[in-house]
Every structure is written in structure tokens, then in C-alpha cells.
Scaffold this active site. Structure first.
Site, PDB file in Angstrom:
ATOM      1  N   ARG A 156      39.428  28.659  37.089  1.00 50.48           N
ATOM      2  CA  ARG A 156      40.840  29.030  37.202  1.00 50.48           C
ATOM      3  C   ARG A 156      41.581  27.925  37.596  1.00 50.48           C
ATOM      4  O   ARG A 156      41.195  27.078  38.192  1.00 50.48           O
ATOM      5  CB  ARG A 156      41.154  30.319  37.579  1.00 50.48           C
ATOM      6  CG  ARG A 156      40.656  31.638  36.976  1.00 50.48           C
ATOM      7  CD  ARG A 156      41.189  32.768  37.375  1.00 50.48           C
ATOM      8  NE  ARG A 156      40.166  33.879  36.838  1.00 50.48           N
ATOM      9  CZ  ARG A 156      40.728  35.243  36.990  1.00 50.48           C
ATOM     10  NH1 ARG A 156      41.792  35.519  37.483  1.00 50.48           N
ATOM     11  NH2 ARG A 156      40.250  36.168  36.042  1.00 50.48           N
ATOM     12  N   ASP A 189      39.805  44.489  37.361  1.00 46.40           N
ATOM     13  CA  ASP A 189      40.408  43.340  36.369  1.00 46.40           C
ATOM     14  C   ASP A 189      41.889  43.904  35.951  1.00 46.40           C
ATOM     15  O   ASP A 189      42.128  45.208  35.784  1.00 46.40           O
ATOM     16  CB  ASP A 189      39.401  43.358  35.029  1.00 46.40           C
ATOM     17  CG  ASP A 189      39.767  42.260  34.200  1.00 46.40           C
ATOM     18  OD1 ASP A 189      40.447  41.201  34.757  1.00 46.40           O
ATOM     19  OD2 ASP A 189      39.076  42.269  33.267  1.00 46.40           O
ATOM     20  N   HIS A 204      47.643  39.982  41.910  1.00 41.81           N
ATOM     21  CA  HIS A 204      46.649  40.039  42.806  1.00 41.81           C
ATOM     22  C   HIS A 204      47.116  40.587  43.911  1.00 41.81           C
ATOM     23  O   HIS A 204      46.379  41.176  44.719  1.00 41.81           O
ATOM     24  CB  HIS A 204      46.239  38.443  42.864  1.00 41.81           C
ATOM     25  CG  HIS A 204      45.685  37.730  41.896  1.00 41.81           C
ATOM     26  ND1 HIS A 204      44.567  38.455  40.955  1.00 41.81           N
ATOM     27  CD2 HIS A 204      45.711  36.591  41.413  1.00 41.81           C
ATOM     28  CE1 HIS A 204      44.251  37.439  39.980  1.00 41.81           C
ATOM     29  NE2 HIS A 204      45.093  36.401  40.262  1.00 41.81           N
ATOM     30  N   SER A 234      34.304  35.705  40.828  1.00 42.97           N
ATOM     31  CA  SER A 234      33.163  35.467  40.284  1.00 42.97           C
ATOM     32  C   SER A 234      32.870  34.069  40.265  1.00 42.97           C
ATOM     33  O   SER A 234      33.821  32.868  40.696  1.00 42.97           O
ATOM     34  CB  SER A 234      32.923  35.815  38.970  1.00 42.97           C
ATOM     35  OG  SER A 234      33.964  35.036  38.203  1.00 42.97           O
ATOM     36  N   GLU A 291      32.105  32.166  38.141  1.00 40.75           N
ATOM     37  CA  GLU A 291      33.091  31.499  37.028  1.00 40.75           C
ATOM     38  C   GLU A 291      34.606  31.546  37.274  1.00 40.75           C
ATOM     39  O   GLU A 291      35.249  30.833  36.687  1.00 40.75           O
ATOM     40  CB  GLU A 291      32.992  32.609  35.454  1.00 40.75           C
ATOM     41  CG  GLU A 291      31.506  32.210  35.005  1.00 40.75           C
ATOM     42  CD  GLU A 291      30.573  32.788  35.706  1.00 40.75           C
ATOM     43  OE1 GLU A 291      30.761  33.978  36.499  1.00 40.75           O
ATOM     44  OE2 GLU A 291      29.245  32.867  35.354  1.00 40.75           O
ATOM     45  N   ASN A 292      35.130  32.078  38.236  1.00 43.05           N
ATOM     46  CA  ASN A 292      36.572  31.953  38.584  1.00 43.05           C
ATOM     47  C   ASN A 292      36.867  30.788  39.089  1.00 43.05           C
ATOM     48  O   ASN A 292      38.352  30.650  39.365  1.00 43.05           O
ATOM     49  CB  ASN A 292      36.774  33.249  39.328  1.00 43.05           C
ATOM     50  CG  ASN A 292      36.770  34.817  38.756  1.00 43.05           C
ATOM     51  OD1 ASN A 292      36.546  35.569  39.326  1.00 43.05           O
ATOM     52  ND2 ASN A 292      37.209  34.761  37.698  1.00 43.05           N
ATOM     53  N   ASN A 316      44.786  42.386  36.941  1.00 47.68           N
ATOM     54  CA  ASN A 316      45.841  41.785  37.681  1.00 47.68           C
ATOM     55  C   ASN A 316      46.885  40.831  37.038  1.00 47.68           C
ATOM     56  O   ASN A 316      48.005  41.069  37.119  1.00 47.68           O
ATOM     57  CB  ASN A 316      45.438  41.049  38.955  1.00 47.68           C
ATOM     58  CG  ASN A 316      44.490  41.865  39.802  1.00 47.68           C
ATOM     59  OD1 ASN A 316      44.578  43.198  39.830  1.00 47.68           O
ATOM     60  ND2 ASN A 316      43.791  41.450  41.034  1.00 47.68           N
ATOM     61  N   GLY A 317      46.334  39.791  36.242  1.00 42.97           N
ATOM     62  CA  GLY A 317      47.201  39.124  35.701  1.00 42.97           C
ATOM     63  C   GLY A 317      48.019  39.675  34.634  1.00 42.97           C
ATOM     64  O   GLY A 317      49.385  39.408  34.536  1.00 42.97           O
ATOM     65  N   ARG A 328      51.081  35.411  38.257  1.00 43.67           N
ATOM     66  CA  ARG A 328      50.157  36.276  38.408  1.00 43.67           C
ATOM     67  C   ARG A 328      49.474  36.548  39.504  1.00 43.67           C
ATOM     68  O   ARG A 328      48.936  37.672  39.858  1.00 43.67           O
ATOM     69  CB  ARG A 328      48.837  35.443  37.748  1.00 43.67           C
ATOM     70  CG  ARG A 328      48.932  34.951  36.141  1.00 43.67           C
ATOM     71  CD  ARG A 328      47.883  34.117  35.624  1.00 43.67           C
ATOM     72  NE  ARG A 328      46.463  34.559  36.146  1.00 43.67           N
ATOM     73  CZ  ARG A 328      45.764  35.513  35.391  1.00 43.67           C
ATOM     74  NH1 ARG A 328      46.057  35.903  34.201  1.00 43.67           N
ATOM     75  NH2 ARG A 328      44.575  35.965  35.887  1.00 43.67           N
ATOM     76  N   TRP A 372      48.990  42.628  34.230  1.00 42.63           N
ATOM     77  CA  TRP A 372      50.034  43.584  34.985  1.00 42.63           C
ATOM     78  C   TRP A 372      51.134  42.772  35.456  1.00 42.63           C
ATOM     79  O   TRP A 372      52.306  43.297  35.368  1.00 42.63           O
ATOM     80  CB  TRP A 372      49.326  44.165  36.261  1.00 42.63           C
ATOM     81  CG  TRP A 372      50.148  45.083  37.065  1.00 42.63           C
ATOM     82  CD1 TRP A 372      50.295  46.519  36.772  1.00 42.63           C
ATOM     83  CD2 TRP A 372      51.087  44.996  38.079  1.00 42.63           C
ATOM     84  NE1 TRP A 372      51.231  46.975  37.766  1.00 42.63           N
ATOM     85  CE2 TRP A 372      51.681  46.121  38.463  1.00 42.63           C
ATOM     86  CE3 TRP A 372      51.614  43.667  38.713  1.00 42.63           C
ATOM     87  CZ2 TRP A 372      52.546  46.148  39.461  1.00 42.63           C
ATOM     88  CZ3 TRP A 372      52.476  43.859  39.747  1.00 42.63           C
ATOM     89  CH2 TRP A 372      53.046  45.052  40.092  1.00 42.63           C
TER      90      TRP A 372
END
Ligand code: IPE
Ligand code: IPE
Ligand code: MG
Length: 247
Positions: free
Chosen positions: A68, A17, A34, A62, A64-65, A19-20, A30, A22
Site C-alpha cells: 500500500r 476488512d 482505520h 498482512s 501483502e499490505n 475500513n477504506g 482512508r 467506510w
């Protein structure tokens, strides 16, 4: 099994977790985060193997991803395909078997094809396993497992009076994988986000504020060292775990 001081986890699972954030910190899109995250994956495959970790599971996408923005989902799928193409020869060279967990049948065709090719080319390796959690969620895994379990009960391949965990666990995506011993989450979030809720029942957790693109071998070693100092009791008392304890 209790840890002896300095012991190495058999199976490390990582919730990658940050990446965004960063990228955001650097004023970059973003997807740049990645991209850097993919390089951390490369580094971690080598670093875990060097430590003698036999199973590495990476939470890459996931269920849930999908929520996005479509552009980010598309970019992540493109990166996954790029990664699989690039790594095929290194996984074969290093004799690492690739496995997946999750509803991979719902991934884009091009990704599925690349996954199938890599899984087939590495299927015969037995020493090291890389598990990618793709379109993975613990709750959907339970639903899929419950359906498969019910079908097996109806077909009579499971005895009606067999109510063991082992019988049920054989229907999880992880049927032939050991439970994770150590779960690491980067980026300073203290949650599991629908990851391996059942398999991590007795895992040790390490949370680090380091963002995934900045996570390196030193951070991995720190997590493994912390793991080695923990006493895993699995419900027993500390006294019982002493080698000479009468039980
Ligand atoms: C992890 O980094 C990668 C995936 C979940 C695919 P994030 O994209 O979640 O990064 P943050 O949490 O927004 O910083
Ligand atoms: C968890 O990270 C999923 C993966 C690492 C693939 P998220 O960034 O999606 O988790 P939340 O939304 O912050 O809980
Ligand atoms: Mg995140």
C-alpha cells in the site's frame, strides 16, 4: 467436536476488512476508516469476552499490505502503536494475554517495543487470549515453519519417521494456539487473503457485507448464532455424530 446447538466458538478469528470503503463512502481519507476500525477492535475485545470466546485473533496487517502507499502503511503503524499504548492497562485489567503471529521482527522499532511491553505485562494470564496477526501471511508462515521443521529434523529433535501433522504444526506461529473454530470476514469479500490457510482447515466461515467500522456486538452475535447452527462433521457422517451412535 460437533457443535451442540447454540455452542460458542472457542476461537474466533476475524479478517477485519472495509475500513477504506467506510471512509470513502463518507468522503473521508482512508486513515479515518482505520481509526474507526480501531474502535471496533476495542468493542470486539469486550464483546467476544462477554460471550465466553477464549481466543480472539484479529488479522491486522498482512505481508501483502506493505504494498500500500507508504503514507497509509505509516499511518497504520502509528495507529497500531497508539492502540497498544492505550490498551495495555485495559488488557491487564481484564486479564487478557496478548500474542502475535507473523514476522513481527520486521515491524518498526517503536511498534515492536510496545508489543514486547504488552506481551510481557500480560504473559501470565491464561483465561483469555488476544492474538494480533501482524505482518502475517500463511505462505510465509509455511516457509518459516518448514525451515524450523527441517532444522529440528537435522538436529534429531524430531524422529525421522515421525510424519504426523502435529509434529509439523508445532513449528507454525500458532504452535500453542487452538485452531480457529469460526472465521469471520467483513466487507462482503469472499476470500481468505492468505489468512490461516492451514489452521482454518475445519473452521466455519461467516461472511458479512458489513464494513469493519460498522461491525458491532449484534453482528458478532449473529455470526456466533450461525456458527451454533452448523454441524461440524470433520469427515464423519451426520449419523456418527449422534450421541448414541455406535461407531
Ligand atoms: C482493512 O480495511 C484494514 C487493513 C487491511 C489494514 P481495508 O483498508 O482493506 O479497507 P478496504 O478493503 O480498502 O475497504
Ligand atoms: C486482508 O485484507 C488483510 C487484513 C485484513 C489485514 P485486504 O484488504 O488486505 O485483502 P485483499 O487485498 O482485499 O484481498
Ligand atoms: Mg481491504
Amino acid at each position: 467436536m460437533p457443535n451442540s446447538p447454540g455452542s460458542i466458538p472457542h476461537h474466533v478469528a476475524i479478517i477485519m476488512d472495509g475500513n477504506g470503503r467506510w471512509a470513502q463512502q463518507r468522503g473521508l481519507p482512508r486513515i479515518e476508516g482505520h481509526r474507526r476500525g480501531v474502535e471496533t477492535v476495542r468493542t470486539m475485545i469486550d464483546a467476544t469476552k462477554a460471550l465466553g470466546v477464549r481466543y480472539l485473533t484479529l488479522y491486522a496487517f498482512s505481508v501483502e499490505n506493505w504494498k500500500r502507499p507508504a503514507t497509509e502503511v505509516g499511518a497504520l503503524m502509528g495507529l497500531l502503536e497508539f492502540f497498544l499504548k492505550r490498551e495495555l492497562s485495559t488488557l491487564v485489567r481484564d486479564q487478557i494475554r496478548l500474542r502475535t503471529i507473523g514476522r513481527t521482527d520486521q515491524l518498526p522499532e517503536a511498534v515492536r517495543r510496545q508489543l514486547d511491553a504488552t506481551i510481557a505485562a500480560t504473559a501470565h494470564f491464561t483465561e483469555y487470549t488476544l492474538v494480533l496477526a501482524l505482518n502475517y501471511g500463511s505462505r510465509t508462515e509455511v516457509v518459516d515453519a518448514a525451515r524450523a521443521y527441517a532444522a529440528a529434523l537435522a538436529a534429531g529433535t524430531i524422529q525421522a519417521d515421525d510424519n504426523s501433522w502435529e509434529s509439523f504444526a508445532r513449528h507454525l506461529y500458532t504452535a500453542d494456539l487452538p485452531d480457529p473454530d469460526l472465521v469471520i470476514r467483513t466487507s462482503g469479500e469472499y476470500r481468505v487473503s492468505n489468512f490461516m490457510l492451514l489452521q482454518a482447515a475445519y473452521a466455519e466461515f461467516v461472511f458479512t457485507p458489513v464494513l469493519w467500522p460498522d461491525f458491532g456486538p449484534a453482528e458478532l452475535e449473529a455470526a456466533v448464532t450461525a456458527y451454533g447452527k452448523r454441524e461440524r462433521r470433520f469427515g464423519q457422517t451426520s449419523e456418527q455424530l449422534k450421541p448414541d451412535a455406535s461407531r
